[in-house]
Design an enzyme around this catalytic site. Structure first.
Site, PDB file in Angstrom:
ATOM      1  N   HIS A 157      10.142 -25.847   1.515  1.00  0.00           N
ATOM      2  CA  HIS A 157       9.639 -27.048   0.844  1.00  0.00           C
ATOM      3  C   HIS A 157       8.552 -26.698  -0.170  1.00  0.00           C
ATOM      4  CE1 HIS A 157      11.788 -29.744   3.700  1.00  0.00           C
ATOM      5  NE2 HIS A 157      11.736 -28.636   4.421  1.00  0.00           N
ATOM      6  N   LYS A 183     -13.833   0.103  -4.001  1.00  0.00           N
ATOM      7  CA  LYS A 183     -14.880   0.490  -3.042  1.00  0.00           C
ATOM      8  C   LYS A 183     -15.970   1.304  -3.738  1.00  0.00           C
ATOM      9  CE  LYS A 183     -12.088   0.628   1.184  1.00  0.00           C
ATOM     10  NZ  LYS A 183     -11.462   1.499   2.182  1.00  0.00           N
ATOM     11  N   GLU A 240       0.826  -1.222   0.000  1.00  0.00           N
ATOM     12  CA  GLU A 240       0.000   0.000   0.000  1.00  0.00           C
ATOM     13  C   GLU A 240       0.850   1.256   0.000  1.00  0.00           C
ATOM     14  OE1 GLU A 240      -3.060   0.229   2.977  1.00  0.00           O
ATOM     15  OE2 GLU A 240      -4.357  -1.142   1.889  1.00  0.00           O
TER      16      GLU A 240
END
Ligand code: PA5
Length: 482
Positions: free
Chosen positions: A354, A468, A325
């Protein structure tokens, strides 16, 4: 090569700097000096060039004041003797009184809190007895997704505990939202609040953590005032990803009985170290300079934050938001399109050796692997000689798990180094509040430097608003359709 502070905290950059890696010629010392000057101004006045708030108004940046507990800071709703005392009183109010806390929030109103909980409580806190938790409550997190299954599970779990208690089961909902209206947080809050209120065995108390402004109240503030709920503050000038050092993070710290002063002291001592004018003695300036040079001059645009230790994984998740951000920006401070920023990745050692290490070791040459190591583990365990006749297993007996973990990390670092793979390591002498405060503050200050070096506003997040703006009307449409 390492920068080691008096506390024992260190930044080892031997595998990131030198021949075939980042060199002095890759570092723009002039830009670095300017960035350092900008940090001084930010500390003194809160001013950051071209930083605008969500509403497009110039906004001060105050995160660097948070480690200091002063009366003066209290006037800005930052940490003061009175606010810290209030947090201690909050701990005592909860102790032996509240059975469970649900902390609701997302992004900066969640990630730092989760780091504190995971590191200081661990996986099994909620299975301990009240005595083992020293009278402090069980802790759950919600609001960090809009997931009906998990939210339903939390409600059912709380109800089941209440049914088993015999007598009122007390739940405190701590609703954290700076803007006070984030849908993820508020939808979970309303669902859980409504369900619990209907339950006879449960007594619900709500605490709101939001913008304290009384003239232009956030939705959450308004509801809190209307209902007489206790409030904590998300101060002006402290963006979500920097809030772990204010009452957002410190509300969780108080709930779990953490040493708040030690956490802030670690941050403060790191802040002082980061005031050093000498790049080689200033952890944030050095880290930022090396990471930016690795990105700009060597194409290493991904940072894998890889702590060794399970409970440190959420630190890496917190860093994702901090880096992404802060630096992922389309426009520079002059309004030129730049599409900037390094991309963060979560990994945890040894687990991801792994899975991801194949890519780190042989894949695209685009990464810096940033390790976090714990030098000394509390309650370390020694691997016993359970099968003396099995040579491979007998050979590792007598070694502590902490030492084995570090051998694994060191081997990974050596292997990466042998194949032109940049890596570096932060060492915490041990896991405690002080050293965590040092590390989290260093990372926050480091992205502030990077913002200046890349000439982008590290303190806004306009890209988060884009979806948004689409989502709000879509939800209303859905409601209108029935
Ligand atoms: O960094 C940020 O500003 C965001 O990630 C916010 O923390 C997140 O969107 C939650 O916002 P709020 O605290 O307003 O609910």
């Amino acid at each position: 090569m390492a920068l080691t502070l008096k506390s024992g905290f260190s930044f080892d950059y031997d595998n990131l700097f030198g021949e075939g890696k980042v060199t002095e010629a890759d570092i723009d010392f002039d830009a670095l000096r300017k960035a350092h000057e900008a940090m001084k101004v930010m500390r003194e006045t809160g001013f950051i060039k071209a930083h605008l708030s969500k509403d497009g108004n110039p906004e001060k940046v105050y995160f660097s004041k948070l480690p200091y507990i002063t009366e003066e800071n209290g006037k800005l709703n930052l940490n003061s003797p009175a606010s810290i005392k209030r947090l201690h009183d909050f701990t005592e109010k909860i102790r032996n009184n509240v059975d469970a806390v649900v902390s609701l929030g997302i992004g900066g109103s969640f990630l730092g809190n989760k780091v504190l909980f995971d590191i200081f409580c661990g996986e099994f806190w909620n299975t301990w007895t009240t005595e083992q938790r020293k009278g402090l409550p069980k802790v759950y997190f919600s609001g960090q997704n809009i997931d009906p299954r998990r939210t339903g599970d939390i409600i059912n779990h709380l109800k089941a505990m209440a049914a088993n208690k015999g007598g009122k089961f007390k739940v405190m909902l701590i609703c954290i939202s700076k803007s006070g209206g984030t849908l993820d947080t508020m939808s979970n809050f309303m669902v859980i609040y409504d369900e619990l209120k209907k339950c006879e065995d449960i007594e619900v108390e709500v605490v709101a953590v939001t913008d304290p402004n009384m003239e232009k109240k956030t939705l959450l503030k308004q509801i809190a005032v209307d209902n007489g709920w206790e409030c904590f503050a998300v101060p002006d000038g402290v963006g979500g990803r920097f809030t772990v050092f204010c009452e957002v993070g410190l509300s969780t710290a108080a709930v779990i009985g953490m040493d708040i002063e030690a956490f802030l002291q670690g941050a403060q001592d790191m802040d002082k170290a980061c005031q050093n004018d000498d790049i080689w003695q200033n952890p944030a300036m050095l880290n930022a300079a090396l990471k930016v040079a690795a990105y700009k001059k060597h194409g290493r645009n991904i940072e894998v934050l890889m702590p060794y230790g399970d409970y440190l994984k959420s630190l890496s998740e917190w860093y994702i938001q901090l880096l992404a951000e802060s630096l992922g920006k389309q426009w520079d401070k002059e309004g030129n399109e730049v599409c900037e920023g390094r991309t963060p990745l979560v990994a945890v050692g040894t687990t991801d050796m792994h899975s991801q290490t194949q890519q780190h070791q042989e894949g695209t040459l685009d990464k810096v692997v940033q390790f976090v190591k714990v030098a000394k583990w509390a309650n370390d365990l020694t691997i016993p000689n359970v099968f003396p006749n099995v040579k491979k297993l007998a050979d590792i007996s007598g070694v502590t798990m902490g030492d084995a973990l570090e051998v694994a990390r060191q081997s990974n670092a050596d292997a990466l180094k042998s194949n032109k793979r940049f890596n570096a390591c932060f060492t915490l002498p041990e896991v405690n509040e002080y050293h965590l405060g040092e590390l989290m503050y260093l990372l926050a200050m480091s992205v502030a430097y990077e913002g200046e070096l890349l000439n982008v506003d590290a303190f806004n997040q306009p890209g988060v608003e884009a979806y948004k703006r689409i989502m709000g009307p879509k939800l209303q449409e859905l409601k209108a359709k029935g």
